[in-house]
Enzyme design. Structure first.
Site, PDB file in Angstrom:
ATOM      1  N   HIS A 375       0.686  -1.315   0.052  1.00 45.22           N
ATOM      2  CA  HIS A 375       0.148  -0.059  -0.082  1.00 45.22           C
ATOM      3  C   HIS A 375       0.778   1.343   0.014  1.00 45.22           C
ATOM      4  CE1 HIS A 375      -4.244  -1.252   0.495  1.00 45.22           C
ATOM      5  NE2 HIS A 375      -3.597  -2.185   1.108  1.00 45.22           N
ATOM      6  N   LYS A 565      -9.338  14.016   3.754  1.00 48.22           N
ATOM      7  CA  LYS A 565      -8.532  12.969   3.722  1.00 48.22           C
ATOM      8  C   LYS A 565      -7.499  13.081   5.064  1.00 48.22           C
ATOM      9  CE  LYS A 565      -7.072  13.672  -0.577  1.00 48.22           C
ATOM     10  NZ  LYS A 565      -6.847  12.448  -1.171  1.00 48.22           N
ATOM     11  N   ARG A 566      -6.582  11.927   5.138  1.00 48.60           N
ATOM     12  CA  ARG A 566      -5.915  12.166   6.349  1.00 48.60           C
ATOM     13  C   ARG A 566      -4.986  13.110   6.020  1.00 48.60           C
ATOM     14  NH1 ARG A 566      -5.458   8.046  10.291  1.00 48.60           N
ATOM     15  NH2 ARG A 566      -3.637   9.504  11.253  1.00 48.60           N
ATOM     16  N   LYS A 571       0.180  14.563   1.030  1.00 43.54           N
ATOM     17  CA  LYS A 571      -1.187  14.786   0.403  1.00 43.54           C
ATOM     18  C   LYS A 571      -1.453  16.507  -0.071  1.00 43.54           C
ATOM     19  CE  LYS A 571      -3.516  10.884   2.508  1.00 43.54           C
ATOM     20  NZ  LYS A 571      -4.363  10.139   1.504  1.00 43.54           N
ATOM     21  N   THR A 673      -8.673   6.466  -2.879  1.00 41.65           N
ATOM     22  CA  THR A 673      -9.913   5.971  -3.048  1.00 41.65           C
ATOM     23  C   THR A 673     -10.902   7.112  -2.893  1.00 41.65           C
ATOM     24  OG1 THR A 673     -10.140   5.103  -0.892  1.00 41.65           O
ATOM     25  CG2 THR A 673      -9.671   3.714  -2.844  1.00 41.65           C
ATOM     26  N   LYS A 677     -14.489   8.307  -5.196  1.00 36.63           N
ATOM     27  CA  LYS A 677     -15.865   8.387  -4.595  1.00 36.63           C
ATOM     28  C   LYS A 677     -16.580  10.018  -5.210  1.00 36.63           C
ATOM     29  CE  LYS A 677     -14.695   5.448  -0.704  1.00 36.63           C
ATOM     30  NZ  LYS A 677     -14.168   5.407   0.512  1.00 36.63           N
TER      31      LYS A 677
END
Ligand code: PLP
Length: 826
Positions: A375, A565-566, A571, A673, A677
């Site tokens: 991952h 998101k985290r 990110k 992911t 969505k």
């Protein structure tokens, strides 16, 4: 007949089964009332909403149990191969709506409850989220469980029943505060405790060689500490109830609940210590995402659930098939990341030491049974354990790892790999104080290793597993992630579901690829208007939530620009916040420009020990406070940080987004992911060529997605050259201006964020300075498109129409065919 229940013999002969349940609203209303009365002990006049929730859950659960028993009986009768999905995390969220939707009971339950003046939409919200995971990895496991049930794979999830899931986040004075999460406080009606399904798990102790006459000598592990793993089963119902699979979560318990000797001699606390120590293993989920949590308790958790799951798998196999040589024909075990990688050594121990199999055969079986999903490539997330800790806690497994290592090194030497490459594939990292590399262990013990997007898989071959890939070139393959369209379209976006049904019929519910039928309607003004009207209603609902939670009023007609998101440096929420600050500056200095109104929405949790991520949350809140209070930008820019991001909040946010921010530094997001969505629900994406964004671009088409920034290769090259951000910042007045505002105290006292900003001037490791200009320009292009509702609406419809490939049903079918050799029903 009634009489047949009287005598034992009659029961045995007649084997009465309960009558199938009726699913009309009258029958449901009656049953819900019965549950309320006889399972909960309340009557409708005094029942609280929680009681109605529980009564409804129990009535729905009965229907699931019928399907569940039938699915299990079918599995046993057919002897079909079973898939065991080992995952330390299952980020499930709520289950009631999922169950009702998949059983097709939505209307009937609504009507049944309305007979008591109870609104299903209100009581559903009282169900706590099962938050047994951190983010994408855990949510993937949850989508996969649902998709296995929906596509007809006999799937078993195995994990940990944490008493406290992912922490609850509050924001106090702009900063994250972590509070314990207590999802089990009111019990959990979805789970069934299986006291009879308990296994002993050992830790520590010694390994001794046993020699018996006439038999080869064998090693026996005598653990110093033994505890029990007790199973709790939750049924996972697939679409239309076709199959119900099992999620089995292990809870730790002491063999002796109390040491009576100690208690009787007056040591009342000491008498309970052992029980507490045992139970502590499954008390708390580690809240670290993409980061190694190297504590001993974590290794205990990993071994605990791995060993319990393997013992259960072996028990089941022996009972059904009698002989472990057929294990690979009957079971596939998927390791979700390296967290259960110790399973490779534990399987060898069970086969060799407990079931007296020879090494070669055991190794052959192990490799055939296991497969492993990687991952992340982030070095800080790759799991390794100090050899001395491993040896102390799991002495026999450590011996086995050494033996596996010797064998792999032999194979590498025979195939002509040189010394440097052999050191790189070794299961033991000799460089930094001798550590066991769990990725290497998972790799060598598996016949298939997969990445989670095309780009990530290619990078895996070139980086972390470069040398192992050279040695075993047939093992790595790609399986791009997916998300279940039941939860992430049908349940979270009922208005869109109704519209799609009206437009192209209900076929897409059974086969999501049919949603492609919407593509032709993208240019149909009537349809587009309805599509955007659904979006507006979803935005109005989110605006109401924002108002209620934060007392910030936002205009639902503004562009909802969302990054949830985290919180992680890779990110790049920081990049987004800097853009907000730059926009704020530009709006004020150029009032003549036709700025498009935006609401920037953030949500996400930072790992408690991740200081920079917590700073980013603080900054987002500081910036939000100042911008939202400034009348000069009132209708053009708002910034919102919604606390406590979880699955339920995601279900509200995804359908209400216009723009989805997927802006990680290229090469660092394995898949994502959340990106899927959003797009399924008609948001346009602004994103880098990272993870599954690359494949989304292929499916959605370049006119309908907004890609910017450095590629993974360019990032690697810039990092290698050590090019920092100073020159870029000094040549970019907009960026420099924004950074200066942050540094000079427009949003806080000066210097609060100097660490974050110095990093940009310094090595700019996450390429925030390097990508800023491209990001800014792309955002302005989006402003232009937003000004033209026809253009925006057309792209939005194309997004929903073209995302079917990212259904987790597709992912699961690929796993079943290429990795598990397991049946799918469809
Ligand atoms: N957390 C929750 C609650 C989610 O639903 C998701 C995915 O949608 C994630 C985290 C992962 O998000 P991302 O893929 O954007 O990192």
């Amino acid at each position: 007949s009634e009489a047949s229940f009287e005598g034992v013999d009659d029961v045995a002969m007649a084997a009465p089964k309960p009558a199938p349940r009726r699913n009309d609203s009258a029958a449901l209303a009656k049953e819900i009332a019965e549950k309320l009365t006889y399972a909960i002990g309340k009557d409708p006049a005094t029942a609280r909403r929680h009681d109605w929730l529980e009564a409804t859950t129990l009535a729905v659960r009965d229907r699931i149990v019928d399907h569940w028993l039938a699915s299990n009986a079918r599995n046993n009768a057919s002897g079909a191969k079973r898939v065991c999905y080992l995952s330390m995390e299952f980020l499930i969220g709520r289950l009631l709506r999922d169950a009702i939707n998949n059983l097709g009971l939505s209307e009937a339950i609504r009507d049944a409850l309305s007979a008591y003046d109870v609104e299903i939409d209100l009581i559903e919200l009282l169900e706590p989220d099962a938050a047994l995971g951190n983010g994408g990895l855990g949510r993937l496991a949850a989508c996969f469980m649902e998709s296995m049930a929906s596509t007809g794979v006999p799937g078993f999830g195995y994990g940990i029943r944490y008493v406290h899931g992912f922490f609850r986040q509050e924001v106090v004075d702009g900063q994250q505060v972590e509070l314990p999460e207590t999802w089990l406080e009111h019990g959990n009606p979805w789970e069934f405790e299986r006291r009879e399904r308990a296994f002993e798990i050992g830790f520590g102790g010694k390994v001794t060689m046993i020699e018996e006459a006439g038999k080869p000598p064998r090693q026996v592990w005598r653990p110093a500490e033994r505890i029990l793993a007790v199973a709790y089963d939750t049924p996972i119902v697939g679409w239309r109830g076709a199959r119900v699979n099992t999620l089995r979560l292990w809870s730790a318990r002491a063999l002796d609940p109390i040491l009576l000797d100690a208690f009787n001699s007056g040591d009342h606390i000491g008498a309970l210590l052992e029980a507490n120590r045992a139970q502590s293993i499954t008390q708390v989920l580690y809240p670290a995402d993409s980061h190694l949590a190297g504590q001993e308790l974590r290794l205990r958790q990993e071994f605990f659930f791995s060993s319990a799951s393997l013992q259960d798998i072996i028990r089941h196999h022996l009972k059904r098939h009698g002989d472990l040589t057929t294990l690979p024909d009957k079971v596939a075990i998927q390791l979700n990341d390296t967290h259960p990688a110790v399973s490779v050594a534990e399987m060898m121990r069970l086969l060799i030491d407990v079931h007296a199999m020879g090494w070669d055969q055991a190794w052959d079986i192990t490799k055939k049974v296991f497969s492993y999903t990687n991952h992340t490539l982030l070095p800080e997330a790759l799991e390794t354990w100090p050899v001395n800790l491993f040896e102390r806690l799991l002495p026999r497994q450590m011996q086995i790892i050494y033996a596996i290592n010797a064998q792999i090194i032999r194979e590498a030497t025979q195939s002509g790999l040189d010394g440097g490459k052999i050191a790189a594939i070794s299961l033991i990292d000799e460089g930094s104080g001798r550590r066991v590399r769990m990725g290497q262990l998972a790799f060598v013990g598996s016949h298939a290793i997969n990445g989670v997007s095309a780009l990530h898989t290619e990078l895996m071959k070139k980086t972390v597993f470069h040398n192992l890939h050279e040695l075993y070139p047939e093992r790595i393959q790609n399986k791009t992630n997916g998300v279940t369209p039941r939860r992430w379209i049908m349940e979270c976006n009922p208005d869109l579901t109704a519209l799609v049904t009206e437009a192209i019929g209900p076929g897409f519910k059974d086969d999501i690829t049919k949603i492609k039928g919407l593509d032709a309607l993208a240019t149909d003004a009537g349809f587009r208007d309805k599509f955007m009207a659904v979006k507006l209603r979803n935005k109005q609902r989110l605006a109401k939530t924002i108002e209620e939670r934060l007392a910030i009023s936002v205009d639902p007609h503004a562009m909802f620009d969302v990054q949830v998101k985290r919180i992680h440096e890779y990110k790049r929420q920081f990049l987004n916040i800097i853009e907000a600050v730059a926009l704020y500056d530009q709006i004020r200095s150029h009032p003549e420009i036709a700025w498009q109104p935006r609401v920037k929405i953030f949500a996400g949790k930072a790992a408690p020990s991740y200081a920079n991520a917590k700073q980013i949350i603080h900054l987002a809140n500081d910036v939000a406070r100042v911008i939202n209070a400034d009348p000069s930008v009132q209708n053009l820019l708002k910034v919102v940080f919604l606390p406590n991001y979880n699955v339920s909040l995601a279900e509200q946010i995804m359908p209400a987004a216009d723009l989805s921010e997927q802006i990680s530094t290229a090469g660092l997001e394995a898949s994502g992911t959340g990106n899927m969505k959003f797009a399924m629900n008609g948001a346009l994406t602004i994103g880098t060529l990272d993870g599954a964004n690359v494949e989304m671009l292929e499916h959605i088409g370049e006119d309908n997605i907004f890609i910017f920034g450095l590629t993974a290769e360019q990032v690697a090259a810039r990092r290698a050259n050590g090019q920092g951000g100073r020159e870029i910042i000094e040549n970019s007045p907009i960026l420099k201006g924004a950074l200066d505002s942050i540094s000079h105290g427009v949003f806080s006292e000066p210097g609060r964020y100097s660490n974050l900003i110095d990093n940009l001037y310094g090595n700019d490791w996450w390429m925030i300075a390097a990508d800023f200009e491209a990001y800014w320009q792309t955002q302005r292009r989006l402003d232009t498109v937003w000004q033209d509702p026809t253009a925006w609406g057309t792209k939005a419809v194309h997004n929903t129409a073209r995302m079917a490939w990212f259904s987790s049903d597709r992912s699961i079918r690929e796993y079943a065919k290429d990795i598990w050799s397991a049946p799918t029903g469809a």
